[in-house]
Design a protein around this motif. Structure first.
Motif, PDB file in Angstrom:
ATOM      1  N   VAL A 148       0.835  -1.206   0.000  1.00 40.86           N
ATOM      2  CA  VAL A 148       0.000   0.000   0.000  1.00 40.86           C
ATOM      3  C   VAL A 148       0.869   1.255   0.000  1.00 40.86           C
ATOM      4  N   LEU A 149       2.052   1.165   0.608  1.00 36.75           N
ATOM      5  CA  LEU A 149       2.921   2.336   0.730  1.00 36.75           C
ATOM      6  C   LEU A 149       3.377   2.878  -0.625  1.00 36.75           C
TER       7      LEU A 149
ATOM      8  N   LEU B 100       1.920   6.622  -2.578  1.00 38.90           N
ATOM      9  CA  LEU B 100       2.751   7.785  -2.912  1.00 38.90           C
ATOM     10  C   LEU B 100       2.307   8.467  -4.205  1.00 38.90           C
ATOM     11  N   PRO B 101       2.209   7.758  -5.340  1.00 40.38           N
ATOM     12  CA  PRO B 101       1.738   8.458  -6.547  1.00 40.38           C
ATOM     13  C   PRO B 101       0.296   8.925  -6.452  1.00 40.38           C
ATOM     14  N   VAL B 102      -0.544   8.160  -5.745  1.00 31.24           N
ATOM     15  CA  VAL B 102      -1.947   8.567  -5.617  1.00 31.24           C
ATOM     16  C   VAL B 102      -2.052   9.899  -4.881  1.00 31.24           C
ATOM     17  N   LEU B 103      -1.339  10.035  -3.774  1.00 33.46           N
ATOM     18  CA  LEU B 103      -1.428  11.247  -2.977  1.00 33.46           C
ATOM     19  C   LEU B 103      -0.722  12.434  -3.636  1.00 33.46           C
ATOM     20  N   THR B 104       0.474  12.201  -4.165  1.00 40.05           N
ATOM     21  CA  THR B 104       1.244  13.324  -4.699  1.00 40.05           C
ATOM     22  C   THR B 104       0.696  13.823  -6.033  1.00 40.05           C
TER      23      THR B 104
ATOM     24  N   GLY C  99       5.412  13.839   0.822  1.00 41.69           N
ATOM     25  CA  GLY C  99       6.027  13.041  -0.228  1.00 41.69           C
ATOM     26  C   GLY C  99       7.485  12.740   0.047  1.00 41.69           C
ATOM     27  N   SER C 100       8.226  13.705   0.601  1.00 48.12           N
ATOM     28  CA  SER C 100       9.640  13.466   0.897  1.00 48.12           C
ATOM     29  C   SER C 100       9.808  12.407   1.977  1.00 48.12           C
ATOM     30  N   PHE C 101       8.931  12.422   2.973  1.00 51.66           N
ATOM     31  CA  PHE C 101       8.994  11.389   4.019  1.00 51.66           C
ATOM     32  C   PHE C 101       8.706  10.004   3.439  1.00 51.66           C
ATOM     33  N   MET C 102       7.718   9.908   2.569  1.00 55.72           N
ATOM     34  CA  MET C 102       7.378   8.621   1.965  1.00 55.72           C
ATOM     35  C   MET C 102       8.486   8.139   1.033  1.00 55.72           C
ATOM     36  N   VAL C 103       9.145   9.064   0.347  1.00 52.40           N
ATOM     37  CA  VAL C 103      10.278   8.695  -0.510  1.00 52.40           C
ATOM     38  C   VAL C 103      11.408   8.109   0.329  1.00 52.40           C
TER      39      VAL C 103
ATOM     40  N   MET D 280       6.719   9.747  -9.822  1.00 56.03           N
ATOM     41  CA  MET D 280       5.814   9.202  -8.823  1.00 56.03           C
ATOM     42  C   MET D 280       5.274   7.830  -9.236  1.00 56.03           C
ATOM     43  N   LEU D 281       4.966   7.659 -10.513  1.00 58.91           N
ATOM     44  CA  LEU D 281       4.494   6.358 -10.994  1.00 58.91           C
ATOM     45  C   LEU D 281       5.589   5.299 -10.873  1.00 58.91           C
ATOM     46  N   PHE D 282       6.841   5.709 -11.045  1.00 60.83           N
ATOM     47  CA  PHE D 282       7.956   4.770 -10.896  1.00 60.83           C
ATOM     48  C   PHE D 282       7.994   4.214  -9.481  1.00 60.83           C
ATOM     49  N   TYR D 283       7.811   5.084  -8.494  1.00 59.12           N
ATOM     50  CA  TYR D 283       7.783   4.610  -7.107  1.00 59.12           C
ATOM     51  C   TYR D 283       6.628   3.633  -6.895  1.00 59.12           C
ATOM     52  N   GLY D 284       5.539   3.821  -7.599  1.00 61.59           N
ATOM     53  CA  GLY D 284       4.411   2.915  -7.459  1.00 61.59           C
ATOM     54  C   GLY D 284       4.717   1.502  -7.911  1.00 61.59           C
TER      55      GLY D 284
END
Length: 275
Positions: A6-7, A11-15, A86-90, A219-223
């Motif tokens: 979920v994490l 990230l891409p959903v929120l950002t 977003g920086s914290f999640m990254v 952001m999609l890459f992180y997903g």
């Protein structure tokens, strides 16, 4: 399937949704011009905020760059919140990805460099979100100069790491996906930077569009890490608690512990036999 997946999905959903909300707020307050507007003027009789005509008079100060959308309140507050979250999640995703690679395989230079790039990118993102371009231009551009190249480096490192560790057909397909996204992001970043330095109004507007494209691809890459995070367990956190000692090191630790327990058991049996 682990809930850790979920994490990277969140990230891409929120950002992505968050920065579009920032754009919508800036557009409704007439702090920027619409993305579909390609007509700009050297100057206007009235500032954009005071115009009420159906056709707006836009200048270069009104180009809908992401940073410009989050410059003035109230959208600047929401923009700062999105960047900080977003920086914290990254940072968290980068750390868990680092531990997961150690747990399943072993540590390597690509893995350590990927973690460093993610954390450097997070530091730059915090500066971008909390120092608005019109109020603290130098600090904002320093943050952007850190965040954009380091995020591109992260994509390249993780794409190479995915190919290096791939063993199944699905893992190779994920590698193809990440490699393609990294290539598109590199093209968008280069074009955004080149067009931003031009004097043409149309090219600077195109720079804004490529900037939006680049950030969306990042952001999609992180997903895509949801693929690896789906198989993550509590053992991944144990790797971090041992200071990154996982993989072959973790196996040797378990083996040596097993040998010690076995030796203690034999010693106790011998003592009972003697008695």
């Amino acid at each position: 399937m682990s809930l850790w997946m979920v994490l990277p999905v969140s990230l891409p959903v929120l950002t992505i949704s968050g920065i579009w909300v920032v754009y919508a707020m800036a557009l409704s307050n007439q702090h920027v011009c619409p993305v579909h507007n390609w007509l700009y003027n050297e100057s206007c009789e009235e500032p954009l905020q005071l115009q009420r005509a159906a056709v707006l008079c836009c200048t270069l100060d009104d180009i809908p760059l992401i940073s410009k959308c989050g410059t003035l309140p109230p959208e600047s507050c929401f923009f700062s919140l999105i960047c900080s979250t977003g920086s914290f999640m990254v940072m968290l995703i980068g750390l868990l990805r680092y531990a997961h690679v150690i747990e399943r395989h072993q540590n390597c230079v690509l893995n350590t460099a990927g973690l460093s790039a993610a954390w450097i990118c997070a530091a730059g993102l915090i500066m971008v979100g909390n120092f608005q371009v019109d109020l603290a231009k130098v600090l904002h551009y320093v943050g952007a100069g850190v965040a954009f190249p380091s995020s591109m480096l992260f994509l390249c490192l993780q794409s190479a790491l995915t190919y290096k560790l791939a063993q199944t057909q699905e893992e190779y397909q994920v590698g193809h996906l990440r490699g393609g996204m990294a290539l598109l992001a590199l093209v968008a970043l280069v074009l955004s930077g080149v067009f931003f330095c031009q004097e043409s109004f149309a090219l600077q507007h195109a720079s804004a569009i490529f900037e939006w494209t680049y950030c969306t691809l990042i952001m999609l890459f992180y997903g895509t890490f949801a693929f690896e995070f789906a198989g993550m367990s509590g053992d991944t956190l144990m790797v971090l608690s041992r200071g990154g000692g996982g993989g072959a090191g973790g196996q040797s630790f378990s083996t040596s512990s097993g040998h010690k327990m076995e030796a203690v058991g034999r010693h106790q049996s011998d003592s009972l036999s003697t008695l």
